[in-house]
Design a protein around this motif. Sequence first.
Motif, PDB file in Angstrom:
ATOM      1  N   GLY A  96       0.620  -1.249   0.131  1.00 50.39           N
ATOM      2  CA  GLY A  96       0.088  -0.039   0.142  1.00 50.39           C
ATOM      3  C   GLY A  96       0.722   1.303  -0.016  1.00 50.39           C
ATOM      4  N   ASN A  97       2.053   1.214   0.660  1.00 51.33           N
ATOM      5  CA  ASN A  97       2.831   2.432   0.690  1.00 51.33           C
ATOM      6  C   ASN A  97       3.619   2.463  -0.593  1.00 51.33           C
ATOM      7  OD1 ASN A  97       2.202   3.344   3.217  1.00 51.33           O
ATOM      8  ND2 ASN A  97       3.906   2.041   4.292  1.00 51.33           N
ATOM      9  N   TYR A 101       3.365   5.953  -2.838  1.00 44.81           N
ATOM     10  CA  TYR A 101       4.747   6.658  -3.160  1.00 44.81           C
ATOM     11  C   TYR A 101       5.082   6.774  -4.704  1.00 44.81           C
ATOM     12  CZ  TYR A 101       5.812   5.880   1.820  1.00 44.81           C
ATOM     13  OH  TYR A 101       5.744   5.870   3.310  1.00 44.81           O
ATOM     14  N   PHE A 102       4.534   5.484  -5.355  1.00 45.53           N
ATOM     15  CA  PHE A 102       4.773   5.614  -6.775  1.00 45.53           C
ATOM     16  C   PHE A 102       3.770   5.573  -7.843  1.00 45.53           C
ATOM     17  CE2 PHE A 102       7.928   2.437  -4.342  1.00 45.53           C
ATOM     18  CZ  PHE A 102       9.040   3.176  -4.202  1.00 45.53           C
ATOM     19  N   VAL A 103       2.670   5.611  -7.101  1.00 44.19           N
ATOM     20  CA  VAL A 103       1.350   5.655  -8.071  1.00 44.19           C
ATOM     21  C   VAL A 103       0.499   6.789  -7.682  1.00 44.19           C
ATOM     22  CG1 VAL A 103      -0.691   4.376  -9.221  1.00 44.19           C
ATOM     23  CG2 VAL A 103       1.440   3.115  -8.565  1.00 44.19           C
ATOM     24  N   GLY A 107       5.496  12.356  -5.987  1.00 45.15           N
ATOM     25  CA  GLY A 107       6.396  13.428  -5.186  1.00 45.15           C
ATOM     26  C   GLY A 107       6.411  13.210  -3.837  1.00 45.15           C
ATOM     27  N   LEU A 108       5.628  12.465  -3.233  1.00 38.79           N
ATOM     28  CA  LEU A 108       5.571  12.200  -1.764  1.00 38.79           C
ATOM     29  C   LEU A 108       6.620  11.859  -1.030  1.00 38.79           C
ATOM     30  CD1 LEU A 108       3.670  12.620   0.637  1.00 38.79           C
ATOM     31  CD2 LEU A 108       2.997  10.262   0.485  1.00 38.79           C
ATOM     32  N   THR A 150      12.766   4.591  -1.995  1.00 47.61           N
ATOM     33  CA  THR A 150      12.761   3.926  -3.361  1.00 47.61           C
ATOM     34  C   THR A 150      12.103   2.542  -3.175  1.00 47.61           C
ATOM     35  OG1 THR A 150      14.967   2.952  -2.906  1.00 47.61           O
ATOM     36  CG2 THR A 150      14.896   5.121  -3.694  1.00 47.61           C
ATOM     37  N   PHE A 151      11.852   1.767  -4.251  1.00 49.91           N
ATOM     38  CA  PHE A 151      11.382   0.665  -4.580  1.00 49.91           C
ATOM     39  C   PHE A 151      12.180  -0.398  -3.689  1.00 49.91           C
ATOM     40  CE2 PHE A 151      10.976  -3.411  -6.337  1.00 49.91           C
ATOM     41  CZ  PHE A 151       9.324  -3.734  -6.352  1.00 49.91           C
ATOM     42  N   LEU A 152      13.488  -0.277  -4.043  1.00 48.05           N
ATOM     43  CA  LEU A 152      14.668  -1.218  -3.437  1.00 48.05           C
ATOM     44  C   LEU A 152      14.514  -0.883  -1.871  1.00 48.05           C
ATOM     45  CD1 LEU A 152      16.670  -3.306  -3.907  1.00 48.05           C
ATOM     46  CD2 LEU A 152      18.190  -1.637  -4.293  1.00 48.05           C
ATOM     47  N   GLY A 153      14.450   0.471  -1.267  1.00 47.06           N
ATOM     48  CA  GLY A 153      14.651   0.750   0.046  1.00 47.06           C
ATOM     49  C   GLY A 153      13.197   0.033   0.785  1.00 47.06           C
ATOM     50  N   GLN A 154      12.298   0.246   0.027  1.00 46.50           N
ATOM     51  CA  GLN A 154      10.939  -0.421   0.574  1.00 46.50           C
ATOM     52  C   GLN A 154      11.106  -1.773   0.730  1.00 46.50           C
ATOM     53  OE1 GLN A 154       7.735   1.197   1.565  1.00 46.50           O
ATOM     54  NE2 GLN A 154       9.624   2.730   1.629  1.00 46.50           N
ATOM     55  N   ILE A 155      11.590  -2.640  -0.212  1.00 50.48           N
ATOM     56  CA  ILE A 155      12.152  -4.188  -0.082  1.00 50.48           C
ATOM     57  C   ILE A 155      13.075  -4.401   0.978  1.00 50.48           C
ATOM     58  CG2 ILE A 155      12.722  -5.976  -1.602  1.00 50.48           C
ATOM     59  CD1 ILE A 155      10.267  -5.087  -2.465  1.00 50.48           C
ATOM     60  N   LYS A 156      13.926  -3.541   1.035  1.00 47.83           N
ATOM     61  CA  LYS A 156      14.928  -3.497   2.115  1.00 47.83           C
ATOM     62  C   LYS A 156      14.411  -3.556   3.450  1.00 47.83           C
ATOM     63  CE  LYS A 156      18.428  -0.789   2.869  1.00 47.83           C
ATOM     64  NZ  LYS A 156      19.774   0.037   2.741  1.00 47.83           N
TER      65      LYS A 156
END
Length: 185
Positions: A96-97, A101-103, A107-108, A150-156
């Motif tokens: 959801g986050n 953040y991406f869709v 800019g959030l 970032t996407f990778l940051g969220q996965i990490k």
Amino acid sequence: MEPQSQPSNSPAKAALNSGLIIGLVMLSINFIVYFMDYSYLVAAWYGFLVLVLFFAQVIYFGKQYRKEIGGFMDFGTAFQFAFVTLIVSGLITTIGNMLLYFVIHPGLPELLVETQLENMVAMLDSLGAGDSLSGDQIDDMRNEMASNFTFLGQIKAFGISLIIYAVLALILGAILKKRDKSTDF
């Protein structure tokens, strides 16, 4: 001694249902707060409030499950229930986050980083240490905070959360367990 009735659903299945509900509740709260004022998403009080609410929900659903299976639950079952619940709800809130953040509002993350940085500098100023930060240090902190969104940051972050969830599940398992003292000799 009477045989104990079999639960209508396993700890994992009950935890999937509970995790889904908790994840959707937490995600709804996140979106409501976002629509009220996005800066609250990085406020310390909001983080604390969300953590307390998160724990309270897991304990509530854990006690409901314990009641459903006869009022007693050993530590292993309680741990499994709590861990799966935490994973499912964490996965839902992470997805959801990412949507937020991406869709929904790409800019959030930048706005949240700036708000978080302002909060941190204000806190350091209140402690008398704000002037000790150089421009390079502030830029490094900004870049580090931005990498978390970032996407990778969220996965990490979710990967790190799995370790934290295991520790929290141990604590919650100890809270939720309840042994049948009538079987003691």
